[in-house]
Write a protein that holds these residues in place. Structure first.
Motif, short mmCIF file in Angstrom:
data_model
loop_
_atom_site.label_atom_id
_atom_site.label_comp_id
_atom_site.label_asym_id
_atom_site.label_seq_id
_atom_site.Cartn_x
_atom_site.Cartn_y
_atom_site.Cartn_z
N ALA A 1 40.94 44.11 39.27
CA ALA A 1 39.40 44.82 38.21
C ALA A 1 39.77 44.68 37.17
CB ALA A 1 39.36 46.03 39.22
N VAL B 1 38.95 40.85 35.66
CA VAL B 1 38.10 40.40 35.47
C VAL B 1 37.02 41.25 35.07
CG1 VAL B 1 36.27 40.69 36.97
CG2 VAL B 1 38.45 40.02 38.17
N TYR B 2 37.13 42.26 34.90
CA TYR B 2 36.36 43.47 33.46
C TYR B 2 37.27 43.37 32.44
CZ TYR B 2 33.80 44.22 37.82
OH TYR B 2 33.08 44.00 38.72
N GLN C 1 35.28 35.02 37.65
CA GLN C 1 36.20 35.37 38.52
C GLN C 1 37.79 35.11 37.39
OE1 GLN C 1 36.17 35.20 42.47
NE2 GLN C 1 34.74 34.30 42.86
N LYS D 1 29.93 44.04 31.28
CA LYS D 1 31.55 43.09 31.73
C LYS D 1 30.77 42.24 32.41
CE LYS D 1 33.97 44.11 27.94
NZ LYS D 1 34.46 43.51 27.16
N SER D 2 30.51 42.87 33.90
CA SER D 2 30.14 41.33 34.87
C SER D 2 28.74 40.82 35.11
CB SER D 2 29.88 42.11 36.16
OG SER D 2 28.50 43.66 35.79
N SER E 1 28.86 42.45 41.78
CA SER E 1 29.79 41.74 41.40
C SER E 1 30.55 41.75 43.21
CB SER E 1 30.27 42.78 40.90
OG SER E 1 31.29 43.65 41.55
N HIS E 2 31.65 40.56 42.21
CA HIS E 2 32.05 40.31 44.04
C HIS E 2 33.10 40.83 44.38
CE1 HIS E 2 35.47 38.99 40.44
NE2 HIS E 2 36.14 39.11 41.42
N MET F 1 31.33 48.30 32.87
CA MET F 1 31.61 47.01 34.10
C MET F 1 30.43 47.11 34.71
SD MET F 1 33.79 49.19 37.55
CE MET F 1 35.60 50.14 37.24
N GLU G 1 29.14 35.43 39.14
CA GLU G 1 30.54 35.55 37.55
C GLU G 1 31.09 35.39 37.70
OE1 GLU G 1 29.65 40.14 38.35
OE2 GLU G 1 32.32 39.87 39.11
N CYS H 1 26.36 41.71 34.59
CA CYS H 1 24.64 41.89 34.93
C CYS H 1 23.76 42.37 34.46
CB CYS H 1 25.35 43.60 36.49
SG CYS H 1 25.97 42.81 37.46
N ASP I 1 31.38 33.43 46.00
CA ASP I 1 29.54 34.34 45.64
C ASP I 1 28.79 33.76 47.47
OD1 ASP I 1 27.01 35.53 43.97
OD2 ASP I 1 27.04 35.03 45.94
#
Length: 417
Positions: free
Chosen positions: A121, A124-125, A180, A57-58, A79-80, A54, A178, A60, A194
């Motif tokens: 999720a 998203v990921y 979405q 993939k985000s 993350s959002h 996670m 990130e 970060c 964000d």
């Protein structure tokens, strides 16, 4: 690298991080990670390695590496979906050579995740299908930690790794948004962009009121692309439009007071538009009233900031400069607008303002740059180009000359406030 960190060996830091890991277990099971310089996991106490997926993939992890390439502040990543991590960089000098390590704790959430957010999720990921059936259990298993407490954990981690004691204001926060999935939701199940971007867009709009700056087209366009107003669902589009306009009117009223408009005048004007909003019968009317209110407050503060000692022609010249800072401004163009020769305008401008036209333009552009640095993510080079500086380095030199610090330093200082 700070002086405190030079006294800490890699082995000593490992012991301190181990201690922090055990202390965190006294409250809740927060994953602790150690990454190599090339972002491979060296060790972790996380029971589920998908939590590391996670983080990657985000985006970060990449953001973390970019941040520490030019800064040493402990970093809060997010993350959002509401997941948070904190990251600290360790720099070590051993007999075998120098090397980097990244220490991360998380993910945690500050609120319970909604089922809708959990379902989102997976897309998203981009998790494998095999994980999707277990995703709800994984997300529900995330530690719930209030943000204020998590920020303290970040400072503790930084101290363990570097030996340096910092304050809450020294934390750095992820500023990028990130990607979405369509119709993405936040941790409360709301449509989301964000929140920090929304805040900055809002501040940019309000700055135009505070400074009486009528060149607000770009700010309006940016704000409309990010947010449609207050995120309180009423089920009624008209009520939603009126509610958002009421909130914005209140903010503009206070911004106008900050810009010098008397509270008596500002609140009277605000009350007038609030009453007009209540009487709106459709969404279009509400938006029209909202726009008129915004332009009215800007115009009032602008008139207030006009110097009565300036002649009409010189004030008109100043207005023309302020409205066209992103365009090429020449004395010939300005003189033609007010009907003066170039020589006479230069003479009159210096006589009334005490500044040459070129110096005034440069100062006005630096003031505009300060607002762009604090309310947008635009690179310094882009801001320099937009404001007609010949190069980013020249812009940085002039900015430092007037403000006392470089543009990126100014941005970091303001982001900490």
């Amino acid at each position: 690298m700070n002086e405190a960190q030079t006294a800490l060996t890699y082995a000593a830091v490992q012991q301190r991080v181990d201690l922090l890991e055990h202390l965190l277990r006294c409250g809740t099971q927060i994953p602790v990670w150690e990454y190599s310089e090339d972002l491979h996991v060296i060790r972790t106490n996380a029971e589920k390695l998908v939590y590391g997926t996670m983080l990657a993939k985000s985006g970060c992890l990449d953001y973390m590496k970019t941040h520490f390439a030019h800064a040493s502040d402990p970093l809060i990543l997010s993350s959002h979906l509401g997941l948070m991590w904190c990251a600290v960089q360790g720099i070590f000098h051993e007999e075998e050579g120098s090397f980097l390590r990244y220490y991360v704790i998380g993910p945690v959430v500050s609120v319970n995740l909604s089922m809708e957010a959990i379902r989102d999720a997976a897309s998203v990921y981009h998790l494998d299908m095999g994980w999707r059936s277990d995703l709800a259990e994984l997300m529900r298993g995330l530690p719930i930690v209030p943000s204020a407490l998590f920020f303290q954990y970040a400072l503790m981690l930084h101290h363990c790794v570097t030996g340096e004691t910092l304050q809450r204001s020294d934390l750095a926060f992820q500023r990028s948004e990130e990607p979405q999935a369509p119709g993405g939701k936040d941790a409360r199940g709301q449509n989301t962009t964000d929140r920090f971007l929304t805040y900055r867009a809002e501040q940019r709009l309000l700055d135009h009121v505070r400074y009486g700056d009528p060149d607000c087209g770009d700010a309006l366009e940016r704000a409309h692309s990010i947010s449609n107003g207050a995120r309180i669902s009423t089920g009624n589009p008209l009520q939603q439009a009126i509610l958002s306009a009421v909130v914005f009117t209140t903010l503009c009223t206070r911004a106008a007071i900050e810009g010098g408009l008397s509270p008596d005048v500002a609140y009277t004007v605000g009350d007038y538009y609030l009453q007009s909003l209540i009487q709106c019968g459709n969404v279009t009317d509400a938006r029209a009233v909202n726009h008129a209110m915004y332009e009215d407050f800007i115009a009032r503060v602008h008139r207030l900031r006009m110097n009565p000692a300036y002649s009409k022609q010189i004030q008109s010249c100043i207005d023309d400069i302020e409205l066209h800072l992103t365009e090429k401004l020449t004395i010939r163009r300005l003189a033609g607008r007010v009907g003066y020769t170039e020589y006479y305008l230069s003479h009159k401008f210096k006589e009334e303002t005490g500044s040459s036209i070129s110096s005034y333009i440069r100062y006005a552009r630096i003031e505009k740059a300060k607002r762009l640095l604090t309310t947008t993510d635009l690179p310094v080079s882009t801001i320099a180009e937009q404001l007609q500086f010949c190069s980013a380095s020249y812009f940085s030199d002039r900015f430092a000359e007037i403000v006392g610090m470089l543009p990126n330093q100014y941005r970091r200082e303001k982001q900490r406030l």
